[in-house]
Design a protein around this motif. Structure first.
Motif, PDB file in Angstrom:
ATOM      1  N   GLN A 105       0.841  -1.203   0.000  1.00 56.43           N
ATOM      2  CA  GLN A 105       0.000   0.000   0.000  1.00 56.43           C
ATOM      3  C   GLN A 105       0.876   1.253   0.000  1.00 56.43           C
ATOM      4  O   GLN A 105       0.532   2.272  -0.609  1.00 56.43           O
ATOM      5  N   ALA A 106       2.011   1.142   0.671  1.00 57.12           N
ATOM      6  CA  ALA A 106       2.937   2.271   0.714  1.00 57.12           C
ATOM      7  C   ALA A 106       3.436   2.621  -0.681  1.00 57.12           C
ATOM      8  O   ALA A 106       3.556   3.800  -1.039  1.00 57.12           O
ATOM      9  N   ILE A 108       1.838   2.091  -3.474  1.00 59.81           N
ATOM     10  CA  ILE A 108       0.701   2.705  -4.183  1.00 59.81           C
ATOM     11  C   ILE A 108       0.552   4.164  -3.766  1.00 59.81           C
ATOM     12  O   ILE A 108       0.394   5.065  -4.604  1.00 59.81           O
ATOM     13  N   ASP A 109       0.623   4.389  -2.443  1.00 62.44           N
ATOM     14  CA  ASP A 109       0.480   5.762  -1.940  1.00 62.44           C
ATOM     15  C   ASP A 109       1.594   6.660  -2.463  1.00 62.44           C
ATOM     16  O   ASP A 109       1.362   7.823  -2.802  1.00 62.44           O
ATOM     17  N   HIS A 129      -8.527  15.730  -9.545  1.00 62.81           N
ATOM     18  CA  HIS A 129      -7.396  14.817  -9.751  1.00 62.81           C
ATOM     19  C   HIS A 129      -8.036  13.481 -10.111  1.00 62.81           C
ATOM     20  O   HIS A 129      -8.609  12.818  -9.249  1.00 62.81           O
ATOM     21  N   ASP A 143      -5.822  -2.864  -9.841  1.00 59.47           N
ATOM     22  CA  ASP A 143      -5.428  -2.781  -8.434  1.00 59.47           C
ATOM     23  C   ASP A 143      -4.130  -3.559  -8.255  1.00 59.47           C
ATOM     24  O   ASP A 143      -4.128  -4.786  -8.241  1.00 59.47           O
ATOM     25  N   PHE A 145      -2.183  -3.972  -5.731  1.00 60.29           N
ATOM     26  CA  PHE A 145      -1.826  -4.387  -4.375  1.00 60.29           C
ATOM     27  C   PHE A 145      -1.529  -5.881  -4.338  1.00 60.29           C
ATOM     28  O   PHE A 145      -2.317  -6.694  -4.825  1.00 60.29           O
TER      29      PHE A 145
ATOM     30  N   ARG B   3      -4.793  -4.659   4.518  1.00 58.36           N
ATOM     31  CA  ARG B   3      -4.196  -3.436   4.018  1.00 58.36           C
ATOM     32  C   ARG B   3      -4.339  -2.355   5.078  1.00 58.36           C
ATOM     33  O   ARG B   3      -5.374  -2.217   5.701  1.00 58.36           O
ATOM     34  N   GLN B   4      -3.257  -1.603   5.258  1.00 57.10           N
ATOM     35  CA  GLN B   4      -3.311  -0.506   6.214  1.00 57.10           C
ATOM     36  C   GLN B   4      -3.088   0.790   5.460  1.00 57.10           C
ATOM     37  O   GLN B   4      -2.057   0.968   4.809  1.00 57.10           O
ATOM     38  N   ARG B   5      -4.084   1.629   5.562  1.00 58.32           N
ATOM     39  CA  ARG B   5      -3.927   2.908   4.859  1.00 58.32           C
ATOM     40  C   ARG B   5      -3.329   3.929   5.820  1.00 58.32           C
ATOM     41  O   ARG B   5      -3.845   4.155   6.895  1.00 58.32           O
ATOM     42  N   LYS B   6      -2.230   4.498   5.372  1.00 59.61           N
ATOM     43  CA  LYS B   6      -1.589   5.511   6.214  1.00 59.61           C
ATOM     44  C   LYS B   6      -2.348   6.813   6.059  1.00 59.61           C
ATOM     45  O   LYS B   6      -2.909   7.108   4.995  1.00 59.61           O
ATOM     46  N   LYS B   8      -2.668  10.350   5.075  1.00 57.62           N
ATOM     47  CA  LYS B   8      -1.828  11.074   4.127  1.00 57.62           C
ATOM     48  C   LYS B   8      -1.633  12.498   4.594  1.00 57.62           C
ATOM     49  O   LYS B   8      -2.561  13.140   5.086  1.00 57.62           O
TER      50      LYS B   8
END
Lengths: 402, 316
Positions: A105-106, A108-109, A129, A143, A145, B3-6, B8
């Protein structure tokens, strides 16, 4: 606890201001409960040139809509259009950090953050956006992930506009005592209501030909890959007719609606039509072909501009869904045929969905309907607005004072 | 692994978003439509506040009414006192009532505490019992039963002055009002008793004298049996009588003008008075000297002493 919300969709166009009031029930159902319209003043090509006049006509439309709905609007979705709107694609690319090349996920972010990191000049503000497809080692994925790959990329289509134009539009709404909850591009609003999911998946271009401007949105693989605004609309046709035929705009508009056609017909060379047609002294005859030639030229120019702007995206292979025309000017006969010739795509004229009441099925209401539909299908924003409703508003709502 | 969403952090794009435009609802209305809407909302808000306040007020009133227990209050019509009736079986006068109990004229009859008046009257020594009644609509009736004095006694007050008090049948010592001089003259003096102050704090009254019922019985029988002789009784001495009839050596001593001292045993007064009567008749018939001393307390006998001669024992 009250689970319905009153949503107002406001479209400030060059020829008219349309306000639709919808009741969103439990975030799942939408009932259109009111409509208000007024002739537009102080707005040219989607931009406010006279704040006072624009406020007067917009407030009148909102008031009419609230009266028609029998309730007051709680949240507002505002359509935005105009020449000042620009878009660009920005790619964010990162290397997958995991030792086994599993996308986290990191990652992806980070890729999203990278894609959104473009700074704008001081006088411009972001409106949208729009995320496009992810690419993992060059292959498109929806996706990524936990997928295996070395390089992750994501594209974002960013839409931005001039701060002055955006704030003017917002402040017109504020002047009525309402806050803008959401701002959506007119083309995106139209696209979400007129194009089906299949068409979006297959690729399609939705063209909203209004009075002052023409908005378009390009879908590919279900994503919005391009938006644009061309400062040409139905008013230009009227203007051209007025200049070309040496008649006033009122009669030009009338001729356009009554006799206008996008394509030229070779068999009508000697056909003539009355300018006024009610035996008024001073009435004269005009060649029908002249009328059609003027219209054809302008409309062809419009579609040529679209083709130029969209560029290589505009090919039948990528846009199997074809072109979808909407907007008031799309009522012009044979405009779909002309579009198909110029754009090289299967073109159809749209009618708004059958679940919409009959008086709103015309193509001129696509944007306003799209705004309401957008508010319904974006639950995150609605949740935020629900939290903000205080006890007092809920009590008033329960007492049916609002 | 989920899944862990940080969370932002704000990116540069968010800082330049249309959402950063400050949305203000200006105080100054721009258009007539906006003005009309604002007025409509204001009116609705005021109306809703008013209705809410009204509803709350109604709820509060209802809750108050439910919480207050209903009391069935019944009061007969209460008039002002028109007359105070005073009745007594003794010698007290109306002015005495006014001195003891002050009942304002413009009082309502129901506002008078009759129990309090009764208690106040019964504190007076001369009053044996008192009754206070309301005779509706506007008369208050006070009835008093008085003590009857049997003896009188002389005391020294706080200023060391002699003061005459009366003793009632139940031993009550009181000042006495309304009695005639003749009545008071007839009463024998009480002697041989030490008066004590009443037990109540700061009381100036005397405690009841013990044994006065017995003395009253003797005086009553003597008055009935030997009325002429009774009128010569001048003093009753209880120095040897503390109220207990059967106490050994208990005697009631009478000082009279014609028989000197007469000693009575504190019971069987009839028999003793019979003997006394016989002695007095015998003495008169035989024209003997004055009796100086008669002791009737001897069992079945009477000891006699005449003046100037030795005591002669007389057996029946």
């Amino acid at each position: 606890m009250d689970q319905s919300q009153i949503v107002g969709a406001i479209e400030m166009g060059t020829s008219k201001v349309v306000v639709l009031v919808g009741e969103m029930i439990k975030g799942q159902n939408l009932n259109i409960i009111g409509i208000g319209q007024s002739s537009s003043k102080g707005i040219k090509k989607g931009e406010i040139v006279d704040f006072k006049s624009a406020s007067a006509c917009t407030h009148a439309a909102i008031m009419a809509a609230e009266k028609n709905a029998g309730t007051q609007i709680e949240i507002v979705s505002l359509a935005q259009t105009g020449r000042h709107l620009k878009g660009f694609l920005n790619m964010g690319s990162v290397r997958v950090t995991d030792s086994e090349n599993l996308v986290s996920q990191a990652d992806i972010d980070r890729s999203i953050s990278e894609a959104k990191s473009k700074q704008l000049p001081g006088n411009r503000l972001y409106i949208h956006h729009i995320q496009n497809s992810f690419f993992l080692d060059g292959h498109p994925v929806s996706d990524p992930f936990k997928m295996r790959g070395e390089r992750l990329e994501v594209g974002y289509w960013h839409v931005h506009g001039e701060e002055r134009n955006i704030s003017d539009a917002i402040h017109v709404v504020n002047g009525f005592g309402l806050n803008v909850q959401d701002m959506i591009l007119s083309s995106i609003a139209s696209g979400c209501i007129v194009a089906s999911e299949t068409e979006k998946e297959n690729g399609a271009i939705v063209i909203d030909i209004g009075s002052g401007v023409t908005d378009y949105v390009v879908y590919r693989g279900g994503y919005i890959v391009r938006t644009g605004v061309i400062p040409v609309g139905g008013d230009h046709l009227t203007n051209d007719l007025s200049l070309g035929l040496r008649i006033d705009c009122k009669h030009a508009e009338k001729l356009k609606h009554k006799f206008g056609k996008a394509l030229l017909d070779h068999g009508e060379k000697s056909d003539k039509i009355w300018l006024i047609g009610d035996l008024t002294i001073g009435d004269r005859m005009i060649k029908r072909r002249a009328l059609h030639q003027i219209i054809n030229a302008r409309v062809e120019e419009l579609f040529s501009m679209i083709r130029q702007q969209v560029g290589e995206l505009l090919n039948p292979k990528d846009l199997a869904g074809g072109a979808i025309l909407t907007g008031g000017t799309s009522r012009l006969p044979e405009i779909d045929a002309l579009a198909a010739n110029v754009l090289g795509l299967e073109t159809r004229l749209v009618e708004n969905p059958s679940w919409v009441r009959e008086d709103l099925r015309g193509p001129e209401y696509s944007t306003a309907l799209g705004l309401l539909y957008y508010a319904l299908t974006n639950p995150e924003k609605n949740k935020v607005s629900r939290k903000q409703r205080g006890i007092f508003k809920r009590v008033l709502s329960a007492l049916r004072f609002r | 692994m989920p899944r862990q969403r940080k969370k932002k952090s704000k990116s540069k794009s968010e800082e330049r978003s249309w959402r950063t435009v400050l949305q203000t609802q200006s105080r100054k209305v721009v258009t007539p439509a906006a003005k009309k809407r604002r007025l409509k909302r204001f009116t609705k808000a005021v109306a809703s506040i008013f209705c809410s306040a009204l509803a709350l007020g109604i709820v509060a009133v209802v809750m108050y009414c439910l919480s207050v227990k209903p009391q069935i209050g019944w009061r007969p019509p209460s008039n002002l006192i028109r007359q105070i009736l005073f009745q007594t079986d003794g010698t007290l006068k109306r002015h005495w009532l006014r001195e003891v109990v002050d009942i304002p004229k413009n009082r309502r009859i129901l506002d008078v505490d009759i129990q309090q008046i009764k208690q106040r009257l019964e504190q007076e020594g001369q009053v044996r019992s008192a009754t206070v009644e309301r005779l509706f609509p506007n008369i208050l009736k006070v009835s008093v039963q008085e003590n009857v004095p049997i003896l009188k006694v002389v005391v020294l007050d706080e200023n060391k002055r002699r003061r005459q008090l009366l003793v009632a049948k139940d031993g009550t010592v009181y000042a006495g009002q309304g009695y005639s001089q003749a009545t008071l003259k007839q009463l024998p003096y009480l002697h041989g008793v030490r008066l004590k102050r009443a037990a109540a704090e700061n009381s100036k009254a005397f405690a009841p004298v013990a044994g006065m019922e017995v003395v009253a019985e003797l005086l009553e029988k003597a008055r009935a049996r030997l009325p002429e002789f009774y009128t010569t009784w001048r003093l009753v001495s209880c120095k040897d009588f503390d109220g207990r009839r059967e106490f050994p050596g208990a005697v009631i001593e009478i000082h009279s003008l014609i028989a000197g001292k007469v000693l009575f045993f504190p019971s069987d007064f009839d028999e003793q008075l019979n003997r006394l009567q016989y002695v007095l008749e015998y003495t008169e018939q035989n024209r003997m000297q004055n009796i100086e001393y008669v002791d009737l307390s001897l069992n079945g006998q009477a000891a006699l002493k005449y003046a100037k001669t030795a005591a002669v024992e007389h057996s029946r």
